[in-house]
Design a protein around this motif. Sequence first.
Motif, PDB file in Angstrom:
ATOM      1  N   PRO A  10      65.364  61.962  54.898  1.00 39.77           N
ATOM      2  CA  PRO A  10      65.662  60.836  54.014  1.00 39.77           C
ATOM      3  C   PRO A  10      65.941  61.282  52.580  1.00 39.77           C
ATOM      4  O   PRO A  10      65.775  62.455  52.229  1.00 39.77           O
ATOM      5  CB  PRO A  10      64.392  59.986  54.102  1.00 39.77           C
ATOM      6  CG  PRO A  10      63.324  60.937  54.494  1.00 39.77           C
ATOM      7  CD  PRO A  10      63.975  61.970  55.353  1.00 39.77           C
ATOM      8  N   ALA A  11      66.340  60.318  51.758  1.00 38.98           N
ATOM      9  CA  ALA A  11      66.725  60.592  50.369  1.00 38.98           C
ATOM     10  C   ALA A  11      65.584  61.223  49.578  1.00 38.98           C
ATOM     11  O   ALA A  11      64.414  60.833  49.732  1.00 38.98           O
ATOM     12  CB  ALA A  11      67.150  59.285  49.691  1.00 38.98           C
ATOM     13  N   ARG A 125      72.214  64.218  56.365  1.00 43.68           N
ATOM     14  CA  ARG A 125      71.526  63.206  57.176  1.00 43.68           C
ATOM     15  C   ARG A 125      71.825  63.377  58.663  1.00 43.68           C
ATOM     16  O   ARG A 125      71.045  62.946  59.505  1.00 43.68           O
ATOM     17  CB  ARG A 125      71.958  61.787  56.765  1.00 43.68           C
ATOM     18  CG  ARG A 125      71.791  61.450  55.286  1.00 43.68           C
ATOM     19  CD  ARG A 125      70.317  61.405  54.917  1.00 43.68           C
ATOM     20  NE  ARG A 125      70.108  60.919  53.552  1.00 43.68           N
ATOM     21  CZ  ARG A 125      70.328  61.630  52.451  1.00 43.68           C
ATOM     22  NH1 ARG A 125      70.766  62.873  52.553  1.00 43.68           N
ATOM     23  NH2 ARG A 125      70.090  61.124  51.261  1.00 43.68           N
ATOM     24  N   ASP A 126      73.007  63.943  58.948  1.00 40.80           N
ATOM     25  CA  ASP A 126      73.514  63.992  60.327  1.00 40.80           C
ATOM     26  C   ASP A 126      73.917  65.412  60.708  1.00 40.80           C
ATOM     27  O   ASP A 126      74.762  65.607  61.574  1.00 40.80           O
ATOM     28  CB  ASP A 126      74.769  63.094  60.438  1.00 40.80           C
ATOM     29  CG  ASP A 126      75.881  63.555  59.491  1.00 40.80           C
ATOM     30  OD1 ASP A 126      75.564  64.263  58.510  1.00 40.80           O
ATOM     31  OD2 ASP A 126      77.052  63.240  59.741  1.00 40.80           O
ATOM     32  N   ILE A 127      73.368  66.410  60.043  1.00 41.26           N
ATOM     33  CA  ILE A 127      73.832  67.782  60.296  1.00 41.26           C
ATOM     34  C   ILE A 127      73.388  68.230  61.690  1.00 41.26           C
ATOM     35  O   ILE A 127      74.209  68.686  62.485  1.00 41.26           O
ATOM     36  CB  ILE A 127      73.328  68.765  59.199  1.00 41.26           C
ATOM     37  CG1 ILE A 127      73.615  68.210  57.786  1.00 41.26           C
ATOM     38  CG2 ILE A 127      73.969  70.149  59.399  1.00 41.26           C
ATOM     39  CD1 ILE A 127      75.041  67.849  57.510  1.00 41.26           C
ATOM     40  N   ARG A 175      68.633  53.234  50.179  1.00 38.24           N
ATOM     41  CA  ARG A 175      69.494  54.236  50.827  1.00 38.24           C
ATOM     42  C   ARG A 175      68.953  54.617  52.199  1.00 38.24           C
ATOM     43  O   ARG A 175      69.710  54.764  53.155  1.00 38.24           O
ATOM     44  CB  ARG A 175      69.638  55.467  49.935  1.00 38.24           C
ATOM     45  CG  ARG A 175      70.570  55.189  48.778  1.00 38.24           C
ATOM     46  CD  ARG A 175      71.144  56.444  48.206  1.00 38.24           C
ATOM     47  NE  ARG A 175      70.197  57.207  47.437  1.00 38.24           N
ATOM     48  CZ  ARG A 175      70.094  58.524  47.471  1.00 38.24           C
ATOM     49  NH1 ARG A 175      70.848  59.238  48.282  1.00 38.24           N
ATOM     50  NH2 ARG A 175      69.226  59.148  46.712  1.00 38.24           N
ATOM     51  N   ASP A 176      67.628  54.793  52.294  1.00 34.58           N
ATOM     52  CA  ASP A 176      67.034  55.127  53.602  1.00 34.58           C
ATOM     53  C   ASP A 176      67.398  54.064  54.633  1.00 34.58           C
ATOM     54  O   ASP A 176      67.728  54.375  55.767  1.00 34.58           O
ATOM     55  CB  ASP A 176      65.508  55.200  53.512  1.00 34.58           C
ATOM     56  CG  ASP A 176      65.030  56.454  52.810  1.00 34.58           C
ATOM     57  OD1 ASP A 176      65.867  57.321  52.501  1.00 34.58           O
ATOM     58  OD2 ASP A 176      63.807  56.559  52.573  1.00 34.58           O
ATOM     59  N   TYR A 177      67.325  52.781  54.195  1.00 36.77           N
ATOM     60  CA  TYR A 177      67.608  51.692  55.127  1.00 36.77           C
ATOM     61  C   TYR A 177      69.064  51.753  55.589  1.00 36.77           C
ATOM     62  O   TYR A 177      69.342  51.768  56.790  1.00 36.77           O
ATOM     63  CB  TYR A 177      67.297  50.323  54.488  1.00 36.77           C
ATOM     64  CG  TYR A 177      67.500  49.214  55.489  1.00 36.77           C
ATOM     65  CD1 TYR A 177      66.489  48.875  56.390  1.00 36.77           C
ATOM     66  CD2 TYR A 177      68.732  48.564  55.598  1.00 36.77           C
ATOM     67  CE1 TYR A 177      66.692  47.899  57.359  1.00 36.77           C
ATOM     68  CE2 TYR A 177      68.944  47.602  56.561  1.00 36.77           C
ATOM     69  CZ  TYR A 177      67.924  47.267  57.437  1.00 36.77           C
ATOM     70  OH  TYR A 177      68.123  46.318  58.407  1.00 36.77           O
ATOM     71  N   ILE A 178      69.986  51.836  54.615  1.00 35.97           N
ATOM     72  CA  ILE A 178      71.420  51.829  54.977  1.00 35.97           C
ATOM     73  C   ILE A 178      71.758  53.088  55.782  1.00 35.97           C
ATOM     74  O   ILE A 178      72.446  53.023  56.802  1.00 35.97           O
ATOM     75  CB  ILE A 178      72.324  51.734  53.719  1.00 35.97           C
ATOM     76  CG1 ILE A 178      72.002  50.477  52.918  1.00 35.97           C
ATOM     77  CG2 ILE A 178      73.803  51.748  54.125  1.00 35.97           C
ATOM     78  CD1 ILE A 178      72.781  50.344  51.607  1.00 35.97           C
ATOM     79  N   ALA A 185      76.826  58.038  63.225  1.00 36.88           N
ATOM     80  CA  ALA A 185      76.051  59.197  62.761  1.00 36.88           C
ATOM     81  C   ALA A 185      74.946  58.818  61.767  1.00 36.88           C
ATOM     82  O   ALA A 185      74.913  59.312  60.641  1.00 36.88           O
ATOM     83  CB  ALA A 185      76.973  60.259  62.166  1.00 36.88           C
ATOM     84  N   PRO A 186      74.024  57.931  62.186  1.00 39.91           N
ATOM     85  CA  PRO A 186      72.957  57.525  61.257  1.00 39.91           C
ATOM     86  C   PRO A 186      71.914  58.628  61.040  1.00 39.91           C
ATOM     87  O   PRO A 186      71.859  59.595  61.817  1.00 39.91           O
ATOM     88  CB  PRO A 186      72.314  56.336  61.975  1.00 39.91           C
ATOM     89  CG  PRO A 186      72.553  56.584  63.420  1.00 39.91           C
ATOM     90  CD  PRO A 186      73.879  57.292  63.502  1.00 39.91           C
ATOM     91  N   LEU A 187      71.123  58.435  59.988  1.00 36.26           N
ATOM     92  CA  LEU A 187      70.006  59.333  59.721  1.00 36.26           C
ATOM     93  C   LEU A 187      68.966  59.192  60.830  1.00 36.26           C
ATOM     94  O   LEU A 187      68.441  58.105  61.059  1.00 36.26           O
ATOM     95  CB  LEU A 187      69.366  58.952  58.377  1.00 36.26           C
ATOM     96  CG  LEU A 187      67.991  59.529  58.080  1.00 36.26           C
ATOM     97  CD1 LEU A 187      68.054  61.040  57.870  1.00 36.26           C
ATOM     98  CD2 LEU A 187      67.379  58.863  56.858  1.00 36.26           C
ATOM     99  N   LYS A 188      68.697  60.282  61.527  1.00 37.76           N
ATOM    100  CA  LYS A 188      67.604  60.305  62.512  1.00 37.76           C
ATOM    101  C   LYS A 188      67.348  61.768  62.885  1.00 37.76           C
ATOM    102  O   LYS A 188      68.261  62.605  62.790  1.00 37.76           O
ATOM    103  CB  LYS A 188      67.927  59.473  63.764  1.00 37.76           C
ATOM    104  CG  LYS A 188      69.085  59.958  64.571  1.00 37.76           C
ATOM    105  CD  LYS A 188      69.196  59.187  65.875  1.00 37.76           C
ATOM    106  CE  LYS A 188      70.409  59.666  66.627  1.00 37.76           C
ATOM    107  NZ  LYS A 188      70.978  58.790  67.566  1.00 37.76           N
ATOM    108  N   PRO A 189      66.110  62.085  63.299  1.00 38.08           N
ATOM    109  CA  PRO A 189      65.854  63.480  63.650  1.00 38.08           C
ATOM    110  C   PRO A 189      66.574  63.879  64.928  1.00 38.08           C
ATOM    111  O   PRO A 189      66.622  63.090  65.873  1.00 38.08           O
ATOM    112  CB  PRO A 189      64.339  63.525  63.857  1.00 38.08           C
ATOM    113  CG  PRO A 189      63.831  62.137  63.760  1.00 38.08           C
ATOM    114  CD  PRO A 189      64.953  61.200  63.432  1.00 38.08           C
ATOM    115  N   ALA A 190      67.131  65.079  64.955  1.00 36.69           N
ATOM    116  CA  ALA A 190      67.685  65.607  66.206  1.00 36.69           C
ATOM    117  C   ALA A 190      66.487  65.873  67.121  1.00 36.69           C
ATOM    118  O   ALA A 190      65.420  66.273  66.643  1.00 36.69           O
ATOM    119  CB  ALA A 190      68.452  66.898  65.936  1.00 36.69           C
TER     120      ALA A 190
END
Length: 224
Positions: A10-11, A125-127, A175-178, A185-190
């Motif tokens: 997250p940010a 966020r999506d690497i 920003r975390d929410y959006i 490709a949302p922010l989430k753990p691989a």
Amino acid sequence: MKISVAIDGPAAAGKSTVAKKVAEIKGYTYIDTGAMYRAFTWYCLEKGVDCQDEAACVALIPEVNIKLRPGHVVLCNDIDVTRQIREPRVSGNVSYIASYKDIRLFLVDQQRTMAGKHSVIMDGRDIGTYVLPNADVKIYQIASVETRAIRRYDENISKGIPCTLEEIEEDVRKRDYIDSHRAFAPLKPAPDSVLLDTSFMSVDEVVNAVIEIIDKKIQEKGGN
Ligand code: DC
């Protein structure tokens, strides 16, 4: 041996601070993907385009040329925007820009090209989930919202960027929410990432932990 390291989270979790130090120690190229979304946002604002107007922002793609230069310098159409992209007006709009699929595809393409050439440490966020799904090492770096807001506030003040702690905390939450609710490709753990909660860790402790994870991976791959 070519190595790729993905750091997501997250940010204001301290990803770039850690990634820069690890890059220096290990001799990898550091790629700040957030800076690329920020530079695009800066350009939209300069053009007077509403960042919530997807079609208008996407239409600017052919005009935008973003370059990352040594010394963490960010150029947009050859203008040095390194400082401007950290200003609150950019931070407050960047998550809209980062939610537009066409803009992501445009920037991800460049990120993959950069990663293809060198050993890299890339933060975003999506690497680990999307940009480099085969990265050798994937870290998901987190910290409490309060800790992150204080860290970002201190960083801005030290860079001479005026802000208040309340404003930063609100920006981080928004920003975390959006970033985590967008469709593409949302922010989430691989699933294969290592979770690193840095709330109670110093920068050096986090850097050492990341290097330990990388070195273990290199050993597994048969390198040294
Ligand atoms: O890491 P940062 O705060 O500089 O990133 C700015 C914004 O860009 C962040 O709120 C979400 C977006 N971003 C993204 O969507 N994907 C990335 N790989 C990097 C950043």
